[in-house]
Motif scaffolding. Sequence first.
Motif, mmCIF file in Angstrom:
data_model
loop_
_atom_site.group_PDB
_atom_site.id
_atom_site.type_symbol
_atom_site.label_atom_id
_atom_site.label_comp_id
_atom_site.label_asym_id
_atom_site.label_seq_id
_atom_site.Cartn_x
_atom_site.Cartn_y
_atom_site.Cartn_z
ATOM 1 N N SER A 6 -37.698 -45.393 -60.029
ATOM 2 C CA SER A 6 -38.984 -46.063 -59.827
ATOM 3 C C SER A 6 -40.149 -45.080 -59.793
ATOM 4 C CB SER A 6 -38.963 -46.870 -58.520
ATOM 5 O OG SER A 6 -38.933 -46.012 -57.389
ATOM 6 N N LEU A 7 -39.841 -43.768 -59.722
ATOM 7 C CA LEU A 7 -40.888 -42.744 -59.669
ATOM 8 C C LEU A 7 -41.368 -42.327 -61.049
ATOM 9 C CD1 LEU A 7 -39.405 -40.414 -56.907
ATOM 10 C CD2 LEU A 7 -41.461 -41.813 -56.720
ATOM 11 N N ARG A 8 -40.712 -42.804 -62.087
ATOM 12 C CA ARG A 8 -40.972 -42.323 -63.441
ATOM 13 C C ARG A 8 -42.467 -42.399 -63.772
ATOM 14 N NH1 ARG A 8 -36.176 -44.330 -66.822
ATOM 15 N NH2 ARG A 8 -35.079 -42.705 -65.671
ATOM 16 N N GLY A 9 -43.011 -41.232 -64.203
ATOM 17 C CA GLY A 9 -44.419 -41.176 -64.583
ATOM 18 C C GLY A 9 -45.372 -40.903 -63.444
ATOM 19 N N THR A 10 -44.858 -40.703 -62.221
ATOM 20 C CA THR A 10 -45.770 -40.548 -61.072
ATOM 21 C C THR A 10 -45.722 -39.165 -60.454
ATOM 22 O OG1 THR A 10 -44.193 -41.239 -59.339
ATOM 23 C CG2 THR A 10 -45.386 -42.983 -60.525
ATOM 24 N N TYR A 11 -44.921 -38.253 -61.001
ATOM 25 C CA TYR A 11 -44.806 -36.955 -60.332
ATOM 26 C C TYR A 11 -44.871 -35.795 -61.309
ATOM 27 C CZ TYR A 11 -39.891 -37.132 -61.851
ATOM 28 O OH TYR A 11 -38.743 -37.210 -62.598
ATOM 29 N N SER A 12 -45.288 -34.653 -60.757
ATOM 30 C CA SER A 12 -45.243 -33.387 -61.486
ATOM 31 C C SER A 12 -43.863 -32.777 -61.323
ATOM 32 C CB SER A 12 -46.297 -32.436 -60.904
ATOM 33 O OG SER A 12 -45.936 -31.090 -61.085
ATOM 34 N N PHE A 13 -43.320 -32.221 -62.396
ATOM 35 C CA PHE A 13 -42.008 -31.593 -62.298
ATOM 36 C C PHE A 13 -42.040 -30.416 -61.323
ATOM 37 C CE2 PHE A 13 -39.082 -28.220 -63.642
ATOM 38 C CZ PHE A 13 -37.879 -28.864 -63.378
ATOM 39 N N GLY A 14 -43.127 -29.653 -61.304
ATOM 40 C CA GLY A 14 -43.234 -28.535 -60.376
ATOM 41 C C GLY A 14 -43.179 -28.987 -58.935
ATOM 42 N N SER A 15 -43.831 -30.113 -58.637
ATOM 43 C CA SER A 15 -43.800 -30.654 -57.280
ATOM 44 C C SER A 15 -42.399 -31.123 -56.915
ATOM 45 C CB SER A 15 -44.791 -31.817 -57.167
ATOM 46 O OG SER A 15 -44.743 -32.410 -55.889
ATOM 47 N N LEU A 16 -41.738 -31.815 -57.856
ATOM 48 C CA LEU A 16 -40.367 -32.277 -57.619
ATOM 49 C C LEU A 16 -39.435 -31.090 -57.375
ATOM 50 C CD1 LEU A 16 -38.127 -34.474 -57.645
ATOM 51 C CD2 LEU A 16 -37.991 -34.125 -60.130
ATOM 52 N N LYS A 17 -39.548 -30.068 -58.204
ATOM 53 C CA LYS A 17 -38.655 -28.921 -58.092
ATOM 54 C C LYS A 17 -38.843 -28.209 -56.759
ATOM 55 C CE LYS A 17 -37.270 -24.641 -60.395
ATOM 56 N NZ LYS A 17 -37.542 -23.678 -61.486
ATOM 57 N N THR A 18 -40.085 -28.021 -56.349
ATOM 58 C CA THR A 18 -40.351 -27.364 -55.059
ATOM 59 C C THR A 18 -39.718 -28.143 -53.910
ATOM 60 O OG1 THR A 18 -42.447 -26.461 -55.879
ATOM 61 C CG2 THR A 18 -42.176 -26.588 -53.499
ATOM 62 N N THR A 19 -39.830 -29.456 -53.965
ATOM 63 C CA THR A 19 -39.263 -30.289 -52.909
ATOM 64 C C THR A 19 -37.740 -30.247 -52.923
ATOM 65 O OG1 THR A 19 -41.174 -31.761 -53.156
ATOM 66 C CG2 THR A 19 -39.305 -32.599 -51.899
ATOM 67 N N VAL A 20 -37.148 -30.272 -54.104
ATOM 68 C CA VAL A 20 -35.684 -30.202 -54.208
ATOM 69 C C VAL A 20 -35.184 -28.864 -53.681
ATOM 70 C CG1 VAL A 20 -33.751 -30.118 -55.820
ATOM 71 C CG2 VAL A 20 -35.511 -31.864 -56.098
ATOM 72 N N GLU A 21 -35.882 -27.782 -54.006
ATOM 73 C CA GLU A 21 -35.458 -26.450 -53.559
ATOM 74 C C GLU A 21 -35.420 -26.358 -52.039
ATOM 75 O OE1 GLU A 21 -37.024 -23.671 -57.287
ATOM 76 O OE2 GLU A 21 -38.346 -24.095 -55.582
ATOM 77 N N ILE A 22 -36.456 -26.835 -51.364
ATOM 78 C CA ILE A 22 -36.467 -26.732 -49.896
ATOM 79 C C ILE A 22 -35.475 -27.718 -49.287
ATOM 80 C CG2 ILE A 22 -38.333 -28.399 -49.442
ATOM 81 C CD1 ILE A 22 -37.716 -24.986 -47.702
ATOM 82 N N THR A 23 -35.232 -28.843 -49.954
ATOM 83 C CA THR A 23 -34.246 -29.810 -49.470
ATOM 84 C C THR A 23 -32.854 -29.205 -49.476
ATOM 85 O OG1 THR A 23 -35.571 -31.671 -50.286
ATOM 86 C CG2 THR A 23 -33.230 -32.088 -49.885
ATOM 87 N N VAL A 24 -32.493 -28.543 -50.557
ATOM 88 C CA VAL A 24 -31.174 -27.911 -50.655
ATOM 89 C C VAL A 24 -31.008 -26.853 -49.566
ATOM 90 C CG1 VAL A 24 -29.735 -26.431 -52.099
ATOM 91 C CG2 VAL A 24 -30.879 -28.413 -53.101
ATOM 92 N N LYS A 25 -32.078 -26.103 -49.282
ATOM 93 C CA LYS A 25 -32.004 -25.088 -48.220
ATOM 94 C C LYS A 25 -31.813 -25.736 -46.851
ATOM 95 C CE LYS A 25 -34.794 -21.588 -50.592
ATOM 96 N NZ LYS A 25 -36.066 -20.816 -50.566
#
Length: 741
Positions: free
Chosen positions: A678-697
């Motif tokens: 449902s997020l398709r078209g609403t986010y920057s890949f850089g923003s998503l990646k930064t959030t995923v990186e800290i989530t994994v940590k």
Amino acid sequence: MKLNNLLMIFSVIFSVVLLLIVPVALSQSSLTPSESRILHQIQQILEYPPSLDTFTNWTDFCTLPSTDNLTITCSGNHVTELSITGNRTSSSSSSDSLSTGFSIDSFFTILTKLSYLKTLSLVSVGLWGPLPPKISRFKSLEMLNLSSNFIGGEIPESVSRLQNLKSLVLADNLFNGSVPDLKTLKNLEELDLTSNSLGPQFPSVTNKVVSISLRNNSFRSLIPPELRGFGQLKRFDVSFNHLIGKIPPYLVSLQSIEYLSLAGNQLTGTFPADVSCAAALGYVDLSHNLLSGKLPSCIESNSSSRVVLYSWNCLSDGNLKYQNPNSFCHEEALAVKPPFRVQEKGSSGIKLGLIFGIVGGAVGGMAILGMLVFIIFRRKGRQEAENNSYEKADVRKDSSLRLSPQLLTDARHVSPAMRVGVLGLPQYQVFDFDEVEEATNNFDPANLMGEGSQGQLYKGRLREGSVVVVRCLRLMQGHSSQSLLRHMEVISKLRYRHLVSLLGHCVINHQEYSNGATTIFLIFEFVSNGTLRSHLTDWRKKEAMKWSQRMAVTVGVARGIQFLHTGVTPGIFGNNLKIENILLDENLTAKISTYFLPIPFVVGSESPFKGLESSERLDGAEDGEKDDVYRLGVILMEVITGKSLTSQDEVEIQRLQLEDALTNASSQLLLREVADPSLRGTYSFGSLKTTVEITVKCLSKDSSQRPSIEDVLWHLQYSVQVQEGWMTSGDMSMSQSHGLS
């Protein structure tokens, strides 16, 4: 003749005795009686720390041998140096601060009577409260060190009147706000404000300064160009702030510079190729910025005489394994450029337009100046209003256990940096039992919302119309009123924008019963817009949450956790953090609803570590902090994927999937597949990646490898900046027109 000889012998003996006694007597009277009394008062006010345990009524202070924890130096019958080091460290639990009976104002009233002091060092002695302006009474002071205490509020402007000051060290405290103008301190050589919450403007100091340490604060500005004239500067540490713009190339070539740390900022741009380094420069740290291009040859590699750190930029030389791609720095830099780009173009944008509306619709440079003045004065006014609003409610004497009059303004319990979070909340109250009965309609079963280990929950309405939730807790027998009062002092501070905040309490002692039972009624604000889970999983009934909304919510959750850990004393850890316990108000502001209440003697109370557990068994506050970070990681994962995770196995499978996506060559495609459709078209890949990186940590199996809540918050805010930059850059419309996300 014999008599004369005896008299002569007696005279010689008497003279010798006088020679032995007089120096001792003189040394014992070398310090004025008033200053001796002051030192005894200091021992008492500091609650008899071990470093002062040698003080007695017969102590000759001026001949005490110096130790690592105590130095007293005298000159001309006066104390000129007082250096005390205690064991109440600000890096440990803030319960190590001095007791509630301590008054920092009274303490400095006494201390400033040592008017001949040239050196004053009070390190780790537990001082708390705002630093009084009367600090300027030390007319002879040359060195002031108040590090590793719990002193909060703004640094008083009167510090700038200490004309003889050479060293000002206020590190590891709770100072916030702007630093006063220190250019009047013509003799200042050392400024150390490390680990506070100071900012945003860079401090103004004289060009005679030798060492500037501003590490771990909230300075957000350009590096000032006047540093070019700081020919005596040897140490410059501004790491882990929010500095922006380019690094002035002259920094590495300052005549005396030896140590330069700019790590952990948002510095951008490239270095000129022809920069030369000062011969004395032995340490340079440029890591974790947004630098690009090549480094000058004098700092591009380590040598036996110079250590250079520059990982996690976008540099094109050195070990590329530890550099980000150029596109990363370009995209991240967008988050910090818009304020300058908007000003240059003269266009307002949505946010600037709102600000212009506040200050009257003016445009151009004068409008921005007026805006800043307006914000500063309004913030000060709000803080004063907030401080004045915490007054004890006027209630009947027999209604409940009372709190101390100073309780609700006690800076020891609430970090000044956190106080802004209570703006807009009504003042805390001690309620009458009659008011509680009236609010719940005499505890009508129709108002019962639920019952569990945290007591019964009733919906109610106060006389002034506010809808509230009343939690009823029965206490075990054997607790003391004093112990309960201490816990209520902490509970009364649980008022923050991102918590379902406490509005007040009522304590009833049922003396009519033989068991002497006690009931506490806690009155919370009511949040009506549902849970974060419902906004994610039931989006067909509501408008689907966009990525920017989700990020704003997660930043709010992280701030709420940070408040629980550091905004009250002692910190509250091991909280029941689940996505269904995150409530959203009508503005989609996140509020944590079920945090651990520090009342250990509630009937039927359970361990705060119930429910979805991390992969390790947890013990103690440190593990409680890491457990909260893990649980936040689970919430972040659900926000990213839109999935409900109900078991440890599901969390681990999802974590591995995210981890694989980050390390795979096709990470951009894989991460987009993992994200909520449902997020398709609403986010920057850089923003998503930064959030995923800290989530994994956050979800690391080894709790010691999990980040601090401050680190999580920094990354989430950074992700928001990247997202905002992407939304204003035109990339958003392009990605949507091509069906990308």
